[in-house]
Design a protein around this motif. Structure first.
Motif, PDB file in Angstrom:
ATOM      1  N   GLY A 143       0.789  -1.224   0.000  1.00 43.57           N
ATOM      2  CA  GLY A 143       0.000   0.000   0.000  1.00 43.57           C
ATOM      3  C   GLY A 143       0.821   1.273   0.000  1.00 43.57           C
ATOM      4  O   GLY A 143       0.268   2.370  -0.049  1.00 43.57           O
ATOM      5  N   ALA A 144       2.142   1.156   0.036  1.00 44.45           N
ATOM      6  CA  ALA A 144       3.011   2.340   0.106  1.00 44.45           C
ATOM      7  C   ALA A 144       3.170   2.959  -1.278  1.00 44.45           C
ATOM      8  O   ALA A 144       3.290   2.254  -2.273  1.00 44.45           O
ATOM      9  CB  ALA A 144       4.371   1.953   0.667  1.00 44.45           C
ATOM     10  N   ASN A 145       3.178   4.299  -1.327  1.00 49.55           N
ATOM     11  CA  ASN A 145       3.402   4.980  -2.601  1.00 49.55           C
ATOM     12  C   ASN A 145       4.869   5.417  -2.689  1.00 49.55           C
ATOM     13  O   ASN A 145       5.648   5.235  -1.760  1.00 49.55           O
ATOM     14  CB  ASN A 145       2.440   6.156  -2.785  1.00 49.55           C
ATOM     15  N   LYS A 146       5.236   6.013  -3.822  1.00 47.91           N
ATOM     16  CA  LYS A 146       6.634   6.363  -4.064  1.00 47.91           C
ATOM     17  C   LYS A 146       7.164   7.397  -3.082  1.00 47.91           C
ATOM     18  O   LYS A 146       8.320   7.341  -2.671  1.00 47.91           O
ATOM     19  CB  LYS A 146       6.803   6.870  -5.493  1.00 47.91           C
ATOM     20  N   ILE A 147       6.326   8.334  -2.694  1.00 46.75           N
ATOM     21  CA  ILE A 147       6.753   9.378  -1.753  1.00 46.75           C
ATOM     22  C   ILE A 147       7.047   8.775  -0.389  1.00 46.75           C
ATOM     23  O   ILE A 147       8.060   9.105   0.251  1.00 46.75           O
ATOM     24  CB  ILE A 147       5.673  10.481  -1.664  1.00 46.75           C
ATOM     25  N   GLN A 148       6.187   7.865   0.078  1.00 41.63           N
ATOM     26  CA  GLN A 148       6.408   7.215   1.366  1.00 41.63           C
ATOM     27  C   GLN A 148       7.670   6.354   1.334  1.00 41.63           C
ATOM     28  O   GLN A 148       8.432   6.321   2.303  1.00 41.63           O
ATOM     29  CB  GLN A 148       5.199   6.362   1.736  1.00 41.63           C
ATOM     30  N   ILE A 149       7.906   5.670   0.222  1.00 38.65           N
ATOM     31  CA  ILE A 149       9.104   4.835   0.088  1.00 38.65           C
ATOM     32  C   ILE A 149      10.357   5.705   0.115  1.00 38.65           C
ATOM     33  O   ILE A 149      11.332   5.398   0.798  1.00 38.65           O
ATOM     34  CB  ILE A 149       9.037   3.994  -1.198  1.00 38.65           C
ATOM     35  N   LYS A 150      10.331   6.824  -0.604  1.00 34.90           N
ATOM     36  CA  LYS A 150      11.470   7.742  -0.643  1.00 34.90           C
ATOM     37  C   LYS A 150      11.795   8.267   0.747  1.00 34.90           C
ATOM     38  O   LYS A 150      12.950   8.255   1.180  1.00 34.90           O
ATOM     39  CB  LYS A 150      11.165   8.900  -1.593  1.00 34.90           C
ATOM     40  N   GLU A 151      10.782   8.722   1.484  1.00 42.16           N
ATOM     41  CA  GLU A 151      11.007   9.253   2.831  1.00 42.16           C
ATOM     42  C   GLU A 151      11.516   8.172   3.772  1.00 42.16           C
ATOM     43  O   GLU A 151      12.381   8.433   4.614  1.00 42.16           O
ATOM     44  CB  GLU A 151       9.717   9.870   3.361  1.00 42.16           C
ATOM     45  N   ALA A 152      10.999   6.947   3.648  1.00 41.35           N
ATOM     46  CA  ALA A 152      11.428   5.858   4.528  1.00 41.35           C
ATOM     47  C   ALA A 152      12.892   5.504   4.298  1.00 41.35           C
ATOM     48  O   ALA A 152      13.648   5.318   5.256  1.00 41.35           O
ATOM     49  CB  ALA A 152      10.543   4.634   4.298  1.00 41.35           C
ATOM     50  N   VAL A 153      13.315   5.428   3.039  1.00 40.08           N
ATOM     51  CA  VAL A 153      14.718   5.098   2.739  1.00 40.08           C
ATOM     52  C   VAL A 153      15.633   6.211   3.232  1.00 40.08           C
ATOM     53  O   VAL A 153      16.692   5.951   3.815  1.00 40.08           O
ATOM     54  CB  VAL A 153      14.906   4.852   1.224  1.00 40.08           C
ATOM     55  N   GLN A 154      15.240   7.467   3.036  1.00 42.59           N
ATOM     56  CA  GLN A 154      16.067   8.589   3.490  1.00 42.59           C
ATOM     57  C   GLN A 154      16.210   8.596   5.006  1.00 42.59           C
ATOM     58  O   GLN A 154      17.294   8.869   5.526  1.00 42.59           O
ATOM     59  CB  GLN A 154      15.481   9.918   2.998  1.00 42.59           C
ATOM     60  N   LYS A 155      15.136   8.271   5.749  1.00 42.63           N
ATOM     61  CA  LYS A 155      15.216   8.271   7.212  1.00 42.63           C
ATOM     62  C   LYS A 155      15.979   7.067   7.741  1.00 42.63           C
ATOM     63  O   LYS A 155      16.787   7.199   8.657  1.00 42.63           O
ATOM     64  CB  LYS A 155      13.807   8.287   7.806  1.00 42.63           C
ATOM     65  N   LEU A 156      15.730   5.883   7.175  1.00 43.45           N
ATOM     66  CA  LEU A 156      16.353   4.674   7.705  1.00 43.45           C
ATOM     67  C   LEU A 156      17.847   4.593   7.406  1.00 43.45           C
ATOM     68  O   LEU A 156      18.634   4.170   8.245  1.00 43.45           O
ATOM     69  CB  LEU A 156      15.668   3.424   7.138  1.00 43.45           C
ATOM     70  N   PHE A 157      18.254   4.982   6.199  1.00 42.20           N
ATOM     71  CA  PHE A 157      19.645   4.789   5.776  1.00 42.20           C
ATOM     72  C   PHE A 157      20.439   6.079   5.691  1.00 42.20           C
ATOM     73  O   PHE A 157      21.612   6.052   5.342  1.00 42.20           O
ATOM     74  CB  PHE A 157      19.674   4.060   4.432  1.00 42.20           C
ATOM     75  N   ASN A 158      19.798   7.228   5.972  1.00 41.93           N
ATOM     76  CA  ASN A 158      20.483   8.517   6.014  1.00 41.93           C
ATOM     77  C   ASN A 158      21.183   8.829   4.687  1.00 41.93           C
ATOM     78  O   ASN A 158      22.360   9.189   4.651  1.00 41.93           O
ATOM     79  CB  ASN A 158      21.477   8.546   7.172  1.00 41.93           C
ATOM     80  N   VAL A 159      20.446   8.674   3.578  1.00 44.69           N
ATOM     81  CA  VAL A 159      20.951   8.952   2.237  1.00 44.69           C
ATOM     82  C   VAL A 159      19.957   9.845   1.508  1.00 44.69           C
ATOM     83  O   VAL A 159      18.827  10.019   1.954  1.00 44.69           O
ATOM     84  CB  VAL A 159      21.173   7.653   1.421  1.00 44.69           C
ATOM     85  N   LYS A 160      20.379  10.413   0.397  1.00 46.60           N
ATOM     86  CA  LYS A 160      19.505  11.218  -0.461  1.00 46.60           C
ATOM     87  C   LYS A 160      19.028  10.351  -1.626  1.00 46.60           C
ATOM     88  O   LYS A 160      19.836   9.712  -2.294  1.00 46.60           O
ATOM     89  CB  LYS A 160      20.238  12.447  -1.007  1.00 46.60           C
ATOM     90  N   VAL A 161      17.709  10.353  -1.862  1.00 39.39           N
ATOM     91  CA  VAL A 161      17.110   9.542  -2.918  1.00 39.39           C
ATOM     92  C   VAL A 161      16.773  10.436  -4.099  1.00 39.39           C
ATOM     93  O   VAL A 161      16.167  11.500  -3.934  1.00 39.39           O
ATOM     94  CB  VAL A 161      15.853   8.822  -2.402  1.00 39.39           C
ATOM     95  N   GLU A 162      17.153  10.009  -5.291  1.00 41.74           N
ATOM     96  CA  GLU A 162      16.855  10.763  -6.500  1.00 41.74           C
ATOM     97  C   GLU A 162      15.486  10.390  -7.064  1.00 41.74           C
ATOM     98  O   GLU A 162      14.685  11.260  -7.383  1.00 41.74           O
ATOM     99  CB  GLU A 162      17.944  10.491  -7.544  1.00 41.74           C
ATOM    100  N   SER A 163      15.204   9.079  -7.201  1.00 42.84           N
ATOM    101  CA  SER A 163      13.914   8.650  -7.734  1.00 42.84           C
ATOM    102  C   SER A 163      13.570   7.260  -7.230  1.00 42.84           C
ATOM    103  O   SER A 163      14.431   6.534  -6.734  1.00 42.84           O
ATOM    104  CB  SER A 163      13.926   8.649  -9.266  1.00 42.84           C
ATOM    105  N   VAL A 164      12.281   6.901  -7.372  1.00 40.21           N
ATOM    106  CA  VAL A 164      11.776   5.594  -6.952  1.00 40.21           C
ATOM    107  C   VAL A 164      10.891   5.044  -8.065  1.00 40.21           C
ATOM    108  O   VAL A 164      10.003   5.738  -8.557  1.00 40.21           O
ATOM    109  CB  VAL A 164      10.953   5.701  -5.641  1.00 40.21           C
TER     110      VAL A 164
END
Length: 99
Positions: free
Chosen positions: A34-55
């Protein structure tokens, strides 16, 4: 939704994921359906402390499996290909400094 519930597991043991990781700086995750691209991007940035370009996301249909005499359908699942910004890296096998 918490970041831990959005990201289920990384998929890094396949040949394709290793190629994408080394050539395109992309990482593959199994994510909540049920997760959308914005939620996935924010989750990866918070969990791994990286900058995401696209999903990019894909929904895979669950396979039919044998269960005794009958058949059962495995659950559908969602895969996300996360492109990291230049110079960013996620190291899954880094040893923690905590004892």
């Amino acid at each position: 939704m918490t970041p831990e519930s959005v990201i289920r597991r990384p998929i890094f043991l396949t040949e394709k994921s290793n190629t994408l990781r080394s050539k395109n700086n992309q990482v593959i995750f199994e994510v909540l359906r049920g997760a959308n691209k914005i939620q996935i991007k924010e989750a990866v940035q918070k969990l791994f402390n990286v900058k995401v370009e696209s999903v990019n996301t894909m929904v895979y249909r669950g396979k039919d499996r044998r269960m005794g005499r009958g058949y059962a359908k495995m659950q559908n699942w969602k895969k996300a290909v996360v492109t990291l910004k230049e110079g960013e890296n996620i190291d899954f096998f880094a040893e923690s400094s905590e004892g």
